[in-house]
Design an enzyme around this catalytic site. Sequence first.
Site, PDB file in Angstrom:
ATOM      1  N   ALA A  66       0.420  -1.090  -0.259  1.00  0.00           N
ATOM      2  CA  ALA A  66      -0.053  -0.015  -0.081  1.00  0.00           C
ATOM      3  C   ALA A  66       0.404   1.250  -0.113  1.00  0.00           C
ATOM      4  O   ALA A  66       2.360   1.376   0.797  1.00  0.00           O
ATOM      5  CB  ALA A  66      -0.629  -0.106   1.273  1.00  0.00           C
ATOM      6  N   GLY A 112       1.395  -5.627   1.389  1.00  0.00           N
ATOM      7  CA  GLY A 112       0.389  -5.908   0.441  1.00  0.00           C
ATOM      8  C   GLY A 112       0.294  -6.494  -1.151  1.00  0.00           C
ATOM      9  O   GLY A 112      -0.072  -7.029  -1.973  1.00  0.00           O
ATOM     10  N   GLU A 135       5.497  -5.333   7.617  1.00  0.00           N
ATOM     11  CA  GLU A 135       3.989  -3.864   8.144  1.00  0.00           C
ATOM     12  C   GLU A 135       4.639  -3.793   9.936  1.00  0.00           C
ATOM     13  O   GLU A 135       4.262  -2.265  10.530  1.00  0.00           O
ATOM     14  CB  GLU A 135       2.621  -4.571   8.255  1.00  0.00           C
ATOM     15  CG  GLU A 135       1.905  -4.403   7.172  1.00  0.00           C
ATOM     16  CD  GLU A 135       2.298  -5.736   6.125  1.00  0.00           C
ATOM     17  OE1 GLU A 135       1.708  -5.822   4.821  1.00  0.00           O
ATOM     18  OE2 GLU A 135       3.453  -6.692   6.716  1.00  0.00           O
TER      19      GLU A 135
END
Length: 259
Positions: A66, A112, A135
């Site tokens: 992302a 992602g 993340e």
Amino acid sequence: MAEQLVQLRRDGEVATVTLARPAKLNSLTPAMLDSLEQCARELDADTQVRIVILTGGGDKAFCVGADINEWAALQPLDMWRRWVRRGHQVFDQWARLRQPVIVAINGHAFGGGLELAITGDIRIATEGAQFALPEASIATCPGWSGTQRLVQLIGASRTKYLALSGRRLSANEALAAGLIHEVVAVTALSERALVLARDMATKAPVSLQLTKQLVNAAAGEDQAAILEAMAGALAATTDDAAEGIGSFREKRPARYLGR
């Protein structure tokens, strides 16, 4: 497609979807999620397309996840509605696409991007590709089924190792772990994906699609819908189905024979 950041090209029985934002390492925006959803809908409805190739533009990254600038300013409810939940919906569509999907990983697949790659059925990657779930380093968590589908592919232990350490796997390490199926030179990736797709396209398309659905069901992907769809399709081929429709139209009691 929105700003042409996701491009769909058909070549006979093979369709290629390309994330076309190489200057930003194909990082995903809400508009790109919308485009990926539209592509999935078009492909699922296209009876001519037998095999789909999903890849990224450029030679540095398939997708690094992302775009942090797109979601960092979102309020919590918008983060849930417009980002995490939306991404799940789109990625689920790709995972459940009836045609087999070959993911041609032309570089890094992080966060992602890795989660998008594992919605496909077959993954081939360039020698320099790397794979990671970073993340935790930015105080968030995998949000698009990375902790779910990845466990099905490489097991809980390896998934924890990736997600908790943030370590990058090389292409050869990913191959050994079962995350990808082939490693090729960067110059050979497109041709190899196309050769594989065209070879698969010579197989009986309904058989390929049903086999994909059966394996998905075994892995827990949309199991109830798959079983109900197959049962409904089988029932519709019977003489009793024709009798049921005929009796309804003729407003008479049905005479079922169990065949």
